[in-house]
Write a protein that holds these residues in place. Structure first.
Motif, mmCIF file in Angstrom:
data_model
loop_
_atom_site.group_PDB
_atom_site.id
_atom_site.type_symbol
_atom_site.label_atom_id
_atom_site.label_comp_id
_atom_site.label_asym_id
_atom_site.label_seq_id
_atom_site.Cartn_x
_atom_site.Cartn_y
_atom_site.Cartn_z
ATOM 1 N N VAL A 1 0.845 -1.187 0.000
ATOM 2 C CA VAL A 1 0.000 0.000 0.000
ATOM 3 C C VAL A 1 0.882 1.239 0.000
ATOM 4 O O VAL A 1 1.939 1.277 0.631
ATOM 5 N N GLY A 2 0.445 2.255 -0.745
ATOM 6 C CA GLY A 2 1.136 3.534 -0.787
ATOM 7 C C GLY A 2 0.414 4.535 0.093
ATOM 8 O O GLY A 2 -0.281 4.153 1.046
ATOM 9 N N ALA A 3 0.547 5.809 -0.238
ATOM 10 C CA ALA A 3 -0.084 6.844 0.592
ATOM 11 C C ALA A 3 -0.714 7.924 -0.272
ATOM 12 O O ALA A 3 -0.234 8.236 -1.363
ATOM 13 N N SER A 4 -1.807 8.484 0.233
ATOM 14 C CA SER A 4 -2.395 9.695 -0.332
ATOM 15 C C SER A 4 -2.254 10.765 0.748
ATOM 16 O O SER A 4 -3.076 10.851 1.663
ATOM 17 N N PRO A 5 -1.157 11.551 0.677
ATOM 18 C CA PRO A 5 -0.920 12.559 1.718
ATOM 19 C C PRO A 5 -1.490 13.919 1.359
ATOM 20 O O PRO A 5 -1.736 14.217 0.185
ATOM 21 N N THR A 6 -1.699 14.740 2.370
ATOM 22 C CA THR A 6 -2.023 16.135 2.130
ATOM 23 C C THR A 6 -0.705 16.877 1.900
ATOM 24 O O THR A 6 0.258 16.694 2.642
ATOM 25 N N ILE A 7 -0.665 17.698 0.855
ATOM 26 C CA ILE A 7 0.524 18.462 0.501
ATOM 27 C C ILE A 7 0.211 19.941 0.666
ATOM 28 O O ILE A 7 -0.670 20.485 -0.014
ATOM 29 N N GLY A 8 0.901 20.603 1.585
ATOM 30 C CA GLY A 8 0.664 22.016 1.845
ATOM 31 C C GLY A 8 1.275 22.914 0.779
ATOM 32 O O GLY A 8 2.277 22.570 0.154
ATOM 33 N N ARG A 9 0.623 24.055 0.579
ATOM 34 C CA ARG A 9 1.115 25.062 -0.368
ATOM 35 C C ARG A 9 1.458 26.348 0.386
ATOM 36 O O ARG A 9 1.034 26.538 1.530
ATOM 37 N N PHE B 1 -4.077 23.220 0.645
ATOM 38 C CA PHE B 1 -3.427 21.932 0.428
ATOM 39 C C PHE B 1 -4.144 21.168 -0.665
ATOM 40 O O PHE B 1 -5.286 21.445 -1.011
ATOM 41 N N GLY B 2 -3.443 20.181 -1.203
ATOM 42 C CA GLY B 2 -4.034 19.263 -2.171
ATOM 43 C C GLY B 2 -3.628 17.851 -1.804
ATOM 44 O O GLY B 2 -2.709 17.640 -1.003
ATOM 45 N N PHE B 3 -4.319 16.884 -2.374
ATOM 46 C CA PHE B 3 -4.010 15.483 -2.100
ATOM 47 C C PHE B 3 -3.021 14.948 -3.138
ATOM 48 O O PHE B 3 -3.211 15.112 -4.341
ATOM 49 N N LYS C 1 8.549 14.521 -7.017
ATOM 50 C CA LYS C 1 7.899 14.905 -8.272
ATOM 51 C C LYS C 1 6.405 15.143 -8.044
ATOM 52 O O LYS C 1 5.818 16.100 -8.578
ATOM 53 N N GLU C 2 5.790 14.288 -7.250
ATOM 54 C CA GLU C 2 4.359 14.425 -6.970
ATOM 55 C C GLU C 2 4.079 15.668 -6.135
ATOM 56 O O GLU C 2 3.084 16.373 -6.353
ATOM 57 N N ILE C 3 4.959 15.972 -5.201
ATOM 58 C CA ILE C 3 4.806 17.191 -4.402
ATOM 59 C C ILE C 3 4.849 18.414 -5.309
ATOM 60 O O ILE C 3 4.042 19.344 -5.171
ATOM 61 N N GLY D 1 -6.686 23.844 -5.752
ATOM 62 C CA GLY D 1 -7.791 22.969 -5.350
ATOM 63 C C GLY D 1 -7.295 21.710 -4.664
ATOM 64 O O GLY D 1 -6.121 21.590 -4.301
ATOM 65 N N LEU D 2 -8.187 20.745 -4.511
ATOM 66 C CA LEU D 2 -7.874 19.534 -3.755
ATOM 67 C C LEU D 2 -7.067 18.500 -4.539
ATOM 68 O O LEU D 2 -6.501 17.585 -3.955
#
Length: 200
Positions: A76-84, A89-91, A109-111, A119-120
């Motif tokens: 399993v991986g993760a769906s984290p909240t990423i702050g701006r 934040f977005g997921f 790269k995803e960050i 948006g989310l």
């Protein structure tokens, strides 16, 4: 299902409006922090990799309910909240790689993608079950947490959150909040998770 030792637990807790239970406790992140600083990399990503290593090592953290059936994911991986910078934040969506360097490289790269968007950023992660929902709340030392969410039957993705890193004697400790579907796991399995966190 007929031979599963958790069959009765699964049926009982699955009938409840809210089948989730939560445990919050501190875990030792001293070596994780020191390694991140030594490597000049993100403690956020190093600590999340450590959390995913522990979660993937406990079978019950990889159980999910799909179409009324229990499935077991290999990883399993993760769906984290990423702050701006603007406070929003977005997921994100982080695949799990056992190799921390590979994990960090892909996660960075995803960050970048999420920070450049608005948006989310609800996307592929919203439809996937082979994830853990993760939030970092580094501004405060947590003593408890409650997540927002609709409790539709069959929800089974674990929710893990962390608070501020704080010194406790000669160690650096961080509060970790874990919420799991009680039909799939018990406090014993959360204790296994925390034991592994403190060992890694």
């Amino acid at each position: 299902m007929q031979e599963w030792t958790r069959r009765d637990h699964y049926l009982y807790f699955g009938s409840l409006d809210d089948p989730y239970f939560g445990i919050t406790a501190k875990a030792d992140f001293t070596s994780c922090y020191m390694q991140a600083k030594q490597d000049g990399r993100s403690f956020f990503l190093y600590s999340l990799h450590k959390i995913l290593r522990a979660a993937n090592a406990v079978t019950e953290f990889r159980y999910r309910i799909e179409d009324g059936k229990v499935v077991l994911y290999d990883l399993v991986g993760a769906s984290p909240t990423i702050g701006r910078e603007d406070g929003s934040f977005g997921f994100g969506l982080f695949e799990y790689y056992e190799d921390r360097k590979q994990f960090v490289s892909q996660a960075e790269k995803e960050i970048g993608r999420v920070k450049a968007a608005s948006g989310l950023c609800l996307g592929e992660g919203e439809a996937r079950n082979d994830l853990i929902y993760y939030s970092s709340i580094p501004w405060m030392d947590l003593s408890g947490l409650k997540h927002a969410g609709k409790m539709s039957k069959g929800q089974s993705v674990p929710r893990i959150s962390t608070g501020r890193l704080v010194p406790v004697e000669d160690r650096l400790m961080m509060t970790v909040s874990v919420e799991l579907n009680h039909g799939l796991a018990d406090g014993y399995h959360v204790a296994q998770f925390f034991r592994l966190l403190n060992m890694l």
